[in-house]
Design a protein around this motif. Structure first.
Motif, PDB file in Angstrom:
ATOM      1  N   VAL A 183       0.838  -1.199   0.000  1.00  0.00           N
ATOM      2  CA  VAL A 183       0.000   0.000   0.000  1.00  0.00           C
ATOM      3  C   VAL A 183       0.875   1.251   0.000  1.00  0.00           C
ATOM      4  O   VAL A 183       0.607   2.210  -0.726  1.00  0.00           O
ATOM      5  CB  VAL A 183      -0.954   0.008   1.215  1.00  0.00           C
ATOM      6  CG1 VAL A 183      -1.681   1.340   1.330  1.00  0.00           C
ATOM      7  CG2 VAL A 183      -1.959  -1.131   1.090  1.00  0.00           C
ATOM      8  N   VAL A 184       1.934   1.242   0.803  1.00  0.00           N
ATOM      9  CA  VAL A 184       2.866   2.371   0.826  1.00  0.00           C
ATOM     10  C   VAL A 184       3.470   2.589  -0.553  1.00  0.00           C
ATOM     11  O   VAL A 184       3.590   3.724  -1.024  1.00  0.00           O
ATOM     12  CB  VAL A 184       3.975   2.145   1.876  1.00  0.00           C
ATOM     13  CG1 VAL A 184       5.065   3.211   1.748  1.00  0.00           C
ATOM     14  CG2 VAL A 184       3.389   2.179   3.286  1.00  0.00           C
ATOM     15  N   LYS A 185       3.843   1.501  -1.223  1.00  0.00           N
ATOM     16  CA  LYS A 185       4.401   1.607  -2.572  1.00  0.00           C
ATOM     17  C   LYS A 185       3.393   2.222  -3.531  1.00  0.00           C
ATOM     18  O   LYS A 185       3.747   3.090  -4.357  1.00  0.00           O
ATOM     19  CB  LYS A 185       4.830   0.225  -3.067  1.00  0.00           C
ATOM     20  CG  LYS A 185       5.487   0.241  -4.436  1.00  0.00           C
ATOM     21  CD  LYS A 185       5.922  -1.155  -4.857  1.00  0.00           C
ATOM     22  CE  LYS A 185       6.589  -1.128  -6.238  1.00  0.00           C
ATOM     23  NZ  LYS A 185       7.013  -2.500  -6.652  1.00  0.00           N
ATOM     24  N   ALA A 186       2.140   1.811  -3.445  1.00  0.00           N
ATOM     25  CA  ALA A 186       1.089   2.353  -4.323  1.00  0.00           C
ATOM     26  C   ALA A 186       0.834   3.828  -4.035  1.00  0.00           C
ATOM     27  O   ALA A 186       0.620   4.621  -4.954  1.00  0.00           O
ATOM     28  CB  ALA A 186      -0.200   1.541  -4.147  1.00  0.00           C
ATOM     29  N   ILE A 187       0.874   4.208  -2.765  1.00  0.00           N
ATOM     30  CA  ILE A 187       0.668   5.605  -2.383  1.00  0.00           C
ATOM     31  C   ILE A 187       1.819   6.468  -2.892  1.00  0.00           C
ATOM     32  O   ILE A 187       1.614   7.575  -3.399  1.00  0.00           O
ATOM     33  CB  ILE A 187       0.515   5.730  -0.853  1.00  0.00           C
ATOM     34  CG1 ILE A 187      -0.841   5.172  -0.416  1.00  0.00           C
ATOM     35  CG2 ILE A 187       0.664   7.179  -0.402  1.00  0.00           C
ATOM     36  CD1 ILE A 187      -1.030   5.096   1.075  1.00  0.00           C
TER      37      ILE A 187
ATOM     38  N   ARG B 142      -8.516  -1.097  -2.625  1.00  0.00           N
ATOM     39  CA  ARG B 142      -8.272  -1.434  -4.031  1.00  0.00           C
ATOM     40  C   ARG B 142      -7.170  -2.482  -4.171  1.00  0.00           C
ATOM     41  O   ARG B 142      -7.325  -3.475  -4.889  1.00  0.00           O
ATOM     42  CB  ARG B 142      -7.900  -0.175  -4.802  1.00  0.00           C
ATOM     43  CG  ARG B 142      -7.738  -0.382  -6.312  1.00  0.00           C
ATOM     44  CD  ARG B 142      -7.089   0.832  -6.939  1.00  0.00           C
ATOM     45  NE  ARG B 142      -5.692   0.969  -6.521  1.00  0.00           N
ATOM     46  CZ  ARG B 142      -4.961   2.057  -6.743  1.00  0.00           C
ATOM     47  NH1 ARG B 142      -5.507   3.119  -7.315  1.00  0.00           N
ATOM     48  NH2 ARG B 142      -3.698   2.094  -6.349  1.00  0.00           N
ATOM     49  N   GLU B 143      -6.048  -2.261  -3.485  1.00  0.00           N
ATOM     50  CA  GLU B 143      -4.913  -3.166  -3.596  1.00  0.00           C
ATOM     51  C   GLU B 143      -5.217  -4.543  -3.016  1.00  0.00           C
ATOM     52  O   GLU B 143      -4.652  -5.551  -3.454  1.00  0.00           O
ATOM     53  CB  GLU B 143      -3.697  -2.568  -2.879  1.00  0.00           C
ATOM     54  CG  GLU B 143      -3.127  -1.330  -3.542  1.00  0.00           C
ATOM     55  CD  GLU B 143      -2.527  -1.633  -4.907  1.00  0.00           C
ATOM     56  OE1 GLU B 143      -1.774  -2.624  -5.020  1.00  0.00           O
ATOM     57  OE2 GLU B 143      -2.815  -0.873  -5.849  1.00  0.00           O
TER      58      GLU B 143
ATOM     59  N   TYR C 153      -3.950  -8.309  -4.255  1.00  0.00           N
ATOM     60  CA  TYR C 153      -2.736  -8.675  -3.515  1.00  0.00           C
ATOM     61  C   TYR C 153      -2.545 -10.186  -3.499  1.00  0.00           C
ATOM     62  O   TYR C 153      -3.450 -10.946  -3.163  1.00  0.00           O
ATOM     63  CB  TYR C 153      -2.805  -8.149  -2.081  1.00  0.00           C
ATOM     64  CG  TYR C 153      -1.591  -8.503  -1.256  1.00  0.00           C
ATOM     65  CD1 TYR C 153      -0.354  -7.925  -1.523  1.00  0.00           C
ATOM     66  CD2 TYR C 153      -1.675  -9.412  -0.208  1.00  0.00           C
ATOM     67  CE1 TYR C 153       0.772  -8.243  -0.775  1.00  0.00           C
ATOM     68  CE2 TYR C 153      -0.568  -9.731   0.558  1.00  0.00           C
ATOM     69  CZ  TYR C 153       0.650  -9.146   0.260  1.00  0.00           C
ATOM     70  OH  TYR C 153       1.755  -9.467   1.010  1.00  0.00           O
ATOM     71  N   SER C 154      -1.351 -10.612  -3.881  1.00  0.00           N
ATOM     72  CA  SER C 154      -1.006 -12.036  -3.876  1.00  0.00           C
ATOM     73  C   SER C 154      -0.054 -12.301  -2.713  1.00  0.00           C
ATOM     74  O   SER C 154       1.098 -11.855  -2.727  1.00  0.00           O
ATOM     75  CB  SER C 154      -0.340 -12.416  -5.204  1.00  0.00           C
ATOM     76  OG  SER C 154       0.036 -13.776  -5.199  1.00  0.00           O
ATOM     77  N   ALA C 155      -0.540 -12.994  -1.713  1.00  0.00           N
ATOM     78  CA  ALA C 155       0.258 -13.248  -0.511  1.00  0.00           C
ATOM     79  C   ALA C 155       1.420 -14.182  -0.818  1.00  0.00           C
ATOM     80  O   ALA C 155       1.303 -15.107  -1.628  1.00  0.00           O
ATOM     81  CB  ALA C 155      -0.614 -13.854   0.577  1.00  0.00           C
TER      82      ALA C 155
END
Length: 289
Positions: free
Chosen positions: A137-141, A158-159, A163-165
């Motif tokens: 999420v930080v990367k997307a932000i 959204r992510e 998201y693939s764990a």
């Protein structure tokens, strides 16, 4: 007394108002000061701040969690105390005190207390470090560039759908564990992600980190877990392991790491808490009678 004021440049009225108040207060109290404006280059700013610490007694941060993260990494091992005037977007660390603006202003002149500081690999963190979905999420932000407090929740939702764990293998409380990782969080304080109260029992001076290991269980289960986190009901998630730890190790390679809302690298990682490592001017919450 001499102050180093660290300011993240901002057009927000609150930021400008806070800086003007602080400069006026320094004049009134006859305090000497110098101002450092951050550039966004962590390594450069950290070195520039360190070079000025021998000339001051106290560092005051005007910004959010990212600016505070920068200051903490520069201050570790110095004689300076740290104060904060929250002016960021998320303000997760300051949110954990549940204090108003006036109480934060008063805190600048409260006696400092020694608080714990976490460390993940080479980066210190004052609030929370995490591996997994929160780092994505930080990367997307960061890719979005300009964002609001609402974006934390919107981008997270959204992510989460995509998201693939990945499998995470680590050592927690001397026990080796492996699981499909949704979020693994090491919390020194209570909030992260723009207001999510992940660690309600976190204490800045207990020599422990609150560790939350949230296993992935497919899209539906992950969405349900996120909803429970929003409503502070994640303690009841079935696939959640909670512990209090002084250290941990993650052996898996290539998982993104965030600390205080900043991307700081990838695993493998060693996590440790440094007890009473930094003097911080904490606000005092007024009691209601």
């Amino acid at each position: 007394m001499s102050l180093l004021i660290i300011v993240k440049p901002s057009t927000k009225k609150h930021s400008k108002k806070s800086l003007n108040w602080l400069l006026g207060t320094c004049e009134t109290r006859q305090l000497t000061y110098c101002i450092f404006f951050t550039t966004g280059n962590f390594e450069h700013d950290c070195e520039q701040i360190k070079a000025q610490l021998s000339k001051v007694n106290k560092v005051v941060v005007l910004g959010g969690d990212g600016t505070l993260h920068l200051a903490v990494n520069a201050l570790m091992g110095s004689h300076c105390s740290l104060a904060l005037l929250p002016c960021g977007t998320g303000n997760d660390f300051s949110r954990g005190f549940d204090c108003n603006k006036e109480q934060w202003k008063q805190a600048l002149f409260n006696p400092p207390i020694a608080i714990d500081i976490g460390k993940i690999n080479t980066r210190y963190f004052i609030n929370i470090a995490g591996v997994g979905f929160d780092a994505h999420v930080v990367k997307a932000i960061n890719a979005k560039g300009c964002f609001s407090a609402f974006d934390y929740s919107w981008i997270s939702a959204r992510e989460l759908m995509y998201y693939s764990a990945q499998q995470l293998k680590g050592i927690f409380n001397i026990q080796t564990m492996q699981y499909p990782n949704l979020i693994t969080v090491f919390a020194n304080h209570k909030y992260f992600g723009g207001g999510l109260k992940i660690a309600p029992n976190a204490d800045l001076s207990d020599g422990q980190l609150e560790c939350y290991q949230m296993r992935s269980g497919g899209v539906f289960y992950n969405v349900l877990s996120f909803i429970k986190l929003l409503f502070k009901r994640h303690q009841h998630i079935q696939n959640l392991t909670y512990s209090r730890i002084p250290s941990a190790e993650i052996m898996t390679q290539g998982l993104l790491i965030e600390a205080d809302g900043e991307l700081v690298g990838e695993t493998p990682a060693k996590i440790i808490v440094h007890t009473g490592a930094l003097l911080f001017h904490c606000p005092i919450k007024k009691r209601l009678h």
